[in-house]
Design an enzyme around this catalytic site. Structure first.
Site, mmCIF file in Angstrom:
data_model
loop_
_atom_site.group_PDB
_atom_site.id
_atom_site.type_symbol
_atom_site.label_atom_id
_atom_site.label_comp_id
_atom_site.label_asym_id
_atom_site.label_seq_id
_atom_site.Cartn_x
_atom_site.Cartn_y
_atom_site.Cartn_z
ATOM 1 C CE LYS A 188 -10.682 9.085 3.269
ATOM 2 N NZ LYS A 188 -11.032 7.747 3.748
ATOM 3 C CE LYS B 138 -8.840 10.218 6.606
ATOM 4 N NZ LYS B 138 -9.399 8.909 6.427
HETATM 5 C C1 PBG Z 1 -10.514 4.262 4.917
HETATM 6 C C2 PBG Z 1 -9.822 5.277 5.719
HETATM 7 C C3 PBG Z 1 -8.574 5.876 5.478
HETATM 8 C C4 PBG Z 1 -8.294 6.659 6.581
HETATM 9 C C5 PBG Z 1 -9.383 6.574 7.449
HETATM 10 N N1 PBG Z 1 -10.322 5.726 6.891
HETATM 11 C C6 PBG Z 1 -7.585 5.680 4.376
HETATM 12 C C7 PBG Z 1 -7.945 5.913 2.987
HETATM 13 O O1 PBG Z 1 -8.979 6.514 2.669
HETATM 14 O O2 PBG Z 1 -7.184 5.451 2.155
HETATM 15 C C8 PBG Z 1 -7.017 7.437 6.774
HETATM 16 C C9 PBG Z 1 -6.621 7.670 8.188
HETATM 17 C C10 PBG Z 1 -5.203 8.070 8.373
HETATM 18 O O3 PBG Z 1 -4.424 8.228 7.403
HETATM 19 O O4 PBG Z 1 -4.827 8.252 9.538
HETATM 20 N N2 PBG Z 1 -11.396 4.676 3.964
#
Ligand code: PBG
Length: 374
Positions: free
Chosen positions: A242, A296
Site C-alpha cells: 500500500k 493499492k
Molecule cells: C485506511 C484506508 C484508506 C483507504 C482504504 N483504507 C485511506 C488511507 O490509507 O488514507 C483508501 C481507499 C480509497 O482511497 O478508495 N487505512
C-alpha cells in the site's frame, strides 16, 4: 438511476454541436459509409505482408474469440461507506455516484450486490466526530457502525462475503491509522489495538479481515489472535503493498478524515518510487499468514500487480481507489470522456496486469454492464 449519477446519461445529455469525443459501446470507430477507393490519391500498391495483425480484429466475433482477459462479476469487491442515521443516503461530493449509507440502506445495497452476483462487499465507516479520539477507541466498540452493518447484512444475506478494513483512521481525532506519541506512529502498540479491532469485527460476523494500516507484524499478530479465539475460518486479505498516495483524497472526504489528518502517512505507507520493496512487503505478509494480498492504489501501480502475481502466484487483489474513481467519474460527468468505456477499460486492465479481483466503487455499475451484455 440508483447510483445517483448515471455516467452514461450525463455523457449523452451534453449540448449538441460540441465536439463529440465520446465513443459509444458497439458503435464502430470506422464509419460504415466511408467512400471506397474512389480517388487516385487512395490508389497505391498493396504491401507484401504475410502477417496482418488486423485480421483477428476484423469483426466483433473474431475479437471475442482471441480475447485474452475477461472481466466477470466474480472479480468485483464493492466498497461501501456506512454512516449513522436512518433511511438516508448522503452523496460524497468528490465521488459522483457514491453515497454514505445508513445501516438499513447498506442492507439494500448488499441485496443489490447479491442480485448482481458480486461476491463480496467492503465496509468503511464515517464516524461521528464526537466519537473520535486520540486512541481511536470507537474501533473496539462491538456496536460501532461497521459491526452493526456486518450483523444487519449477515442476517439478511448470509451468503455474501463481507470484508472489514482494519486501521484506526476512521476513528482517530488525528486521522492516522495508528497511535501517535510525540508526533511518531507507534508500531507495536498500534498492532495490539488492531488485533482487538480485528477480533471485534470477527465477533460481529465479518468474513475477511483486511488490515490497511501498514504496521510491521500486524498480519501475524492478527492471524494468531483469530486462531486463538475460534475464528480460524476468517480470512485475511492484507493491504500488502500500500503506497502513500494522493489518490486517497476523496476516500478521506467520505470517511471524514480529510480535514483532521495531520501530516501524511509516509512513515508507514510505501514510497511510490519503489517496486522491489513491494515484493518484500508481500513476502512478509504471506509468511505471516495472509490468505490474499492486495496492491493499492491500482492504475498507477499495474507494474506492481504484475510483479506480485508472477512472483508469488497468490490470490492477488488490487484497489481502484477513490481518486481513480473520481478522475473517471468526474471527467465523464463533464463530458470529457466516455465514463462507461473508461470504467470497463480500467477494470480489464487490472485483469490483464494479473489481478484476481478488484475493489472498485464501480462494482455495481460494471456488474450491471456485464449482466446486460451477457
Ligand atoms: C485506511 C484506508 C484508506 C483507504 C482504504 N483504507 C485511506 C488511507 O490509507 O488514507 C483508501 C481507499 C480509497 O482511497 O478508495 N487505512
Amino acid at each position: 438511476e440508483m447510483l445517483g449519477v448515471d455516467l452514461y446519461q450525463v455523457q449523452t445529455s451534453r449540448p449538441r454541436g460540441e465536439d463529440n469525443m465520446a465513443i459509444k459501446f458497439g458503435r464502430p470507430i470506422e464509419l460504415r459509409d466511408t467512400p471506397r477507393r474512389q480517388t487516385d490519391a487512395l490508389a497505391s500498391p498493396s504491401l507484401d505482408l504475410a502477417i496482418r495483425m488486423r485480421r483477428n480484429r476484423k469483426s466483433e466475433w473474431a475479437r471475442r474469440l482471441v480475447r485474452e482477459n475477461v472481466l466477470t462479476t466474480d472479480d468485483l469487491i464493492w466498497p461501501m461507506f456506512v454512516v449513522d442515521g436512518h433511511n438516508t443516503r448522503t452523496p460524497v461530493a468528490s465521488m459522483p455516484g457514491v453515497d454514505r449509507l445508513t445501516v438499513d440502506q447498506i442492507v439494500r445495497d448488499a441485496e443489490r450486490a447479491a442480485k448482481l452476483n458480486i461476491p463480496c462487499i467492503a465496509l468503511f465507516p464515517f464516524t461521528e466526530p464526537a466519537l473520535r479520539d486520540e486512541q481511536g477507541s470507537e474501533a473496539l466498540n462491538p456496536d460501532n457502525l461497521v459491526c452493526q452493518a456486518v450483523r444487519a447484512i449477515k442476517k439478511e444475506f448470509p451468503d455474501i462475503g463481507v470484508l472489514c478494513d482494519v486501521a484506526l483512521d476512521p476513528f482517530t481525532s488525528h486521522g492516522h491509522d495508528g497511535l501517535i506519541e510525540d508526533g511518531k506512529i507507534l508500531n507495536d502498540e498500534t498492532v495490539a489495538v488492531l488485533v482487538k479491532q480485528a477480533l471485534t469485527q470477527a465477533e460481529a460476523g465479518c468474513d475477511v479481515i483486511a488490515p490497511s494500516d501498514m504496521m510491521d507484524g500486524r498480519i501475524g499478530a492478527i492471524r494468531e489472535a483469530l486462531d486463538d479465539n475460534g475464528f480460524g475460518d476468517v480470512q485475511i486479505m492484507s493491504y500488502a503493498a500500500k503506497y502513500a498516495s494522493a489518490f486517497y483524497g476523496p476516500f478521506r472526504d467520505a470517511i471524514g478524515s480529510a480535514k483532521t489528518l495531520t501530516g501524511d502517512k509516509r512513515t508507514y505507507q510505501m514510497d511510490s518510487a519503489n517496486s522491489d520493496e513491494a515484493l518484500r512487503e508481500v513476502e512478509l505478509d504471506i509468511a505471516e499468514g495472509a490468505d490474499m494480498v492486495m496492491v493499492k492504489p491500482g492504475m498507477p501501480y499495474l507494474d506492481i500487480v504484475r510483479r506480485v502475481k508472477d512472483h508469488f502466484a497468490m490470490p492477488t487483489f488490487v484497489y481502484q481507489v477513490s481518486g481513480e474513481y473520481a478522475m473517471i467519474a468526474g471527467a465523464a460527468a463533464n463530458g470529457w470522456i466516455d465514463g462507461e468505456r473508461a470504467m470497463m477499460e480500467s477494470l480489464v486492465g487490472f485483469k490483464r496486469a494479473g489481478a484476481d479481483g478488484i475493489l472498485t466503487y464501480f462494482a455495481p455499475k460494471a456488474a450491471e454492464k456485464i449482466k446486460a451484455e451477457s
